[in-house]
Motif scaffolding. Structure first.
Motif, PDB file in Angstrom:
ATOM      1  N   ARG A   1       0.817  -1.217   0.000  1.00 23.77           N
ATOM      2  CA  ARG A   1       0.000   0.000   0.000  1.00 23.77           C
ATOM      3  C   ARG A   1       0.852   1.269   0.000  1.00 23.77           C
ATOM      4  O   ARG A   1       0.388   2.318  -0.433  1.00 23.77           O
ATOM      5  CB  ARG A   1      -0.928   0.010   1.210  1.00 23.77           C
ATOM      6  CG  ARG A   1      -2.110  -0.884   1.028  1.00 23.77           C
ATOM      7  CD  ARG A   1      -3.225  -0.579   2.004  1.00 23.77           C
ATOM      8  NE  ARG A   1      -4.417  -1.289   1.639  1.00 23.77           N
ATOM      9  CZ  ARG A   1      -4.856  -2.386   2.261  1.00 23.77           C
ATOM     10  NH1 ARG A   1      -4.201  -2.860   3.293  1.00 23.77           N
ATOM     11  NH2 ARG A   1      -5.948  -2.982   1.853  1.00 23.77           N
ATOM     12  N   LYS A   2       2.084   1.194   0.470  1.00 28.03           N
ATOM     13  CA  LYS A   2       2.973   2.360   0.528  1.00 28.03           C
ATOM     14  C   LYS A   2       3.572   2.704  -0.828  1.00 28.03           C
ATOM     15  O   LYS A   2       4.082   3.797  -1.020  1.00 28.03           O
ATOM     16  CB  LYS A   2       4.107   2.106   1.527  1.00 28.03           C
ATOM     17  CG  LYS A   2       3.641   2.015   2.965  1.00 28.03           C
ATOM     18  CD  LYS A   2       4.795   1.702   3.885  1.00 28.03           C
ATOM     19  CE  LYS A   2       4.312   1.479   5.310  1.00 28.03           C
ATOM     20  NZ  LYS A   2       5.416   1.080   6.192  1.00 28.03           N
ATOM     21  N   LYS A   3       3.513   1.791  -1.770  1.00 29.87           N
ATOM     22  CA  LYS A   3       4.158   1.997  -3.071  1.00 29.87           C
ATOM     23  C   LYS A   3       3.284   2.836  -3.997  1.00 29.87           C
ATOM     24  O   LYS A   3       2.070   2.889  -3.864  1.00 29.87           O
ATOM     25  CB  LYS A   3       4.464   0.647  -3.714  1.00 29.87           C
ATOM     26  CG  LYS A   3       5.468  -0.166  -2.924  1.00 29.87           C
ATOM     27  CD  LYS A   3       5.916  -1.358  -3.696  1.00 29.87           C
ATOM     28  CE  LYS A   3       6.874  -2.202  -2.896  1.00 29.87           C
ATOM     29  NZ  LYS A   3       8.181  -1.595  -2.757  1.00 29.87           N
ATOM     30  N   SER A   4       3.938   3.482  -4.958  1.00 24.11           N
ATOM     31  CA  SER A   4       3.217   4.295  -5.937  1.00 24.11           C
ATOM     32  C   SER A   4       2.590   3.382  -6.988  1.00 24.11           C
ATOM     33  O   SER A   4       2.924   2.197  -7.098  1.00 24.11           O
ATOM     34  CB  SER A   4       4.172   5.276  -6.610  1.00 24.11           C
ATOM     35  OG  SER A   4       5.087   4.573  -7.424  1.00 24.11           O
ATOM     36  N   GLU A   5       1.688   3.954  -7.778  1.00 20.68           N
ATOM     37  CA  GLU A   5       1.010   3.165  -8.805  1.00 20.68           C
ATOM     38  C   GLU A   5       1.993   2.648  -9.854  1.00 20.68           C
ATOM     39  O   GLU A   5       1.851   1.527 -10.336  1.00 20.68           O
ATOM     40  CB  GLU A   5      -0.089   3.988  -9.469  1.00 20.68           C
ATOM     41  CG  GLU A   5      -1.310   4.158  -8.594  1.00 20.68           C
ATOM     42  CD  GLU A   5      -2.470   4.792  -9.329  1.00 20.68           C
ATOM     43  OE1 GLU A   5      -2.702   4.437 -10.503  1.00 20.68           O
ATOM     44  OE2 GLU A   5      -3.131   5.637  -8.724  1.00 20.68           O
TER      45      GLU A   5
ATOM     46  N   LEU B   1       3.762  -0.296  -8.405  1.00 21.09           N
ATOM     47  CA  LEU B   1       2.856  -1.442  -8.346  1.00 21.09           C
ATOM     48  C   LEU B   1       2.685  -2.077  -9.724  1.00 21.09           C
ATOM     49  O   LEU B   1       2.660  -3.307  -9.843  1.00 21.09           O
ATOM     50  CB  LEU B   1       1.496  -1.016  -7.788  1.00 21.09           C
ATOM     51  CG  LEU B   1       1.477  -0.682  -6.299  1.00 21.09           C
ATOM     52  CD1 LEU B   1       0.129  -0.100  -5.909  1.00 21.09           C
ATOM     53  CD2 LEU B   1       1.795  -1.898  -5.457  1.00 21.09           C
ATOM     54  N   ASN B   2       2.582  -1.256 -10.748  1.00 19.53           N
ATOM     55  CA  ASN B   2       2.454  -1.796 -12.107  1.00 19.53           C
ATOM     56  C   ASN B   2       3.703  -2.562 -12.514  1.00 19.53           C
ATOM     57  O   ASN B   2       3.614  -3.603 -13.176  1.00 19.53           O
ATOM     58  CB  ASN B   2       2.151  -0.679 -13.103  1.00 19.53           C
ATOM     59  CG  ASN B   2       0.711  -0.229 -13.032  1.00 19.53           C
ATOM     60  OD1 ASN B   2      -0.190  -1.035 -12.870  1.00 19.53           O
ATOM     61  ND2 ASN B   2       0.497   1.071 -13.142  1.00 19.53           N
ATOM     62  N   LYS B   3       4.872  -2.065 -12.112  1.00 19.62           N
ATOM     63  CA  LYS B   3       6.122  -2.766 -12.414  1.00 19.62           C
ATOM     64  C   LYS B   3       6.185  -4.101 -11.653  1.00 19.62           C
ATOM     65  O   LYS B   3       6.547  -5.133 -12.217  1.00 19.62           O
ATOM     66  CB  LYS B   3       7.326  -1.896 -12.046  1.00 19.62           C
ATOM     67  CG  LYS B   3       8.652  -2.536 -12.404  1.00 19.62           C
ATOM     68  CD  LYS B   3       9.811  -1.659 -12.011  1.00 19.62           C
ATOM     69  CE  LYS B   3      11.155  -2.220 -12.367  1.00 19.62           C
ATOM     70  NZ  LYS B   3      11.331  -3.638 -12.257  1.00 19.62           N
ATOM     71  N   MET B   4       5.798  -4.068 -10.366  1.00 20.06           N
ATOM     72  CA  MET B   4       5.764  -5.305  -9.573  1.00 20.06           C
ATOM     73  C   MET B   4       4.807  -6.315 -10.191  1.00 20.06           C
ATOM     74  O   MET B   4       5.115  -7.510 -10.263  1.00 20.06           O
ATOM     75  CB  MET B   4       5.321  -5.013  -8.131  1.00 20.06           C
ATOM     76  CG  MET B   4       6.382  -4.482  -7.217  1.00 20.06           C
ATOM     77  SD  MET B   4       5.742  -4.151  -5.550  1.00 20.06           S
ATOM     78  CE  MET B   4       5.171  -5.746  -5.053  1.00 20.06           C
ATOM     79  N   LEU B   5       3.655  -5.832 -10.634  1.00 14.75           N
ATOM     80  CA  LEU B   5       2.642  -6.700 -11.226  1.00 14.75           C
ATOM     81  C   LEU B   5       3.182  -7.372 -12.488  1.00 14.75           C
ATOM     82  O   LEU B   5       3.023  -8.579 -12.683  1.00 14.75           O
ATOM     83  CB  LEU B   5       1.379  -5.899 -11.539  1.00 14.75           C
ATOM     84  CG  LEU B   5       0.206  -6.662 -12.121  1.00 14.75           C
ATOM     85  CD1 LEU B   5      -0.276  -7.724 -11.145  1.00 14.75           C
ATOM     86  CD2 LEU B   5      -0.916  -5.702 -12.458  1.00 14.75           C
ATOM     87  N   LYS B   6       3.856  -6.594 -13.306  1.00 11.60           N
ATOM     88  CA  LYS B   6       4.446  -7.144 -14.533  1.00 11.60           C
ATOM     89  C   LYS B   6       5.475  -8.220 -14.194  1.00 11.60           C
ATOM     90  O   LYS B   6       5.490  -9.294 -14.800  1.00 11.60           O
ATOM     91  CB  LYS B   6       5.090  -6.018 -15.333  1.00 11.60           C
ATOM     92  CG  LYS B   6       5.733  -6.465 -16.610  1.00 11.60           C
ATOM     93  CD  LYS B   6       6.421  -5.325 -17.311  1.00 11.60           C
ATOM     94  CE  LYS B   6       7.210  -5.856 -18.490  1.00 11.60           C
ATOM     95  NZ  LYS B   6       8.195  -4.903 -18.977  1.00 11.60           N
TER      96      LYS B   6
ATOM     97  N   LEU C   1      -4.075  -1.630  -6.313  1.00  8.59           N
ATOM     98  CA  LEU C   1      -4.235  -0.771  -7.488  1.00  8.59           C
ATOM     99  C   LEU C   1      -5.692  -0.354  -7.665  1.00  8.59           C
ATOM    100  O   LEU C   1      -5.979   0.809  -7.976  1.00  8.59           O
ATOM    101  CB  LEU C   1      -3.749  -1.492  -8.747  1.00  8.59           C
ATOM    102  CG  LEU C   1      -2.257  -1.449  -9.017  1.00  8.59           C
ATOM    103  CD1 LEU C   1      -1.903  -2.377 -10.169  1.00  8.59           C
ATOM    104  CD2 LEU C   1      -1.795  -0.046  -9.316  1.00  8.59           C
ATOM    105  N   ASN C   2      -6.611  -1.286  -7.446  1.00  6.65           N
ATOM    106  CA  ASN C   2      -8.030  -0.976  -7.558  1.00  6.65           C
ATOM    107  C   ASN C   2      -8.451   0.027  -6.485  1.00  6.65           C
ATOM    108  O   ASN C   2      -9.210   0.958  -6.755  1.00  6.65           O
ATOM    109  CB  ASN C   2      -8.860  -2.253  -7.457  1.00  6.65           C
ATOM    110  CG  ASN C   2     -10.293  -2.042  -7.852  1.00  6.65           C
ATOM    111  OD1 ASN C   2     -10.588  -1.166  -8.655  1.00  6.65           O
ATOM    112  ND2 ASN C   2     -11.174  -2.842  -7.292  1.00  6.65           N
TER     113      ASN C   2
END
Length: 70
Positions: free
Chosen positions: A8-12, A15-20, A58-59
């Motif tokens: 939750r502390k990370k930026s969007e 998070l998108n990079k982590m998700l990838k 992200l949601n």
């Protein structure tokens, strides 16, 4: 495994990079499983769990931004 509080502390963009990265790791895990080279069968479950956590945060962030825009 990352804690939901840390996620939750990370930026969007983070998070998108982590998700990838997690989706790519899951894909590699599935191909390794198909080839019979998998040693840690629990890794797939862990990766899916982490992907779900990232998507949830992200949601939440997307909905919070929509609420601020209105």
């Amino acid at each position: 495994m990352a804690d939901i509080k840390d996620i939750r502390k990370k930026s969007e963009s983070d998070l998108n990079k982590m998700l990838k990265d997690k989706r790519e790791a899951l894909r590699d895990f599935r191909f390794a499983g198909a080839g019979g080279r998998t040693r840690n069968v629990r890794e797939g479950r862990t990766l899916r769990h982490e992907i779900a956590q990232i998507l949830t945060v992200l949601n939440e962030k997307t909905l919070a931004n929509k609420g601020n825009d209105a």
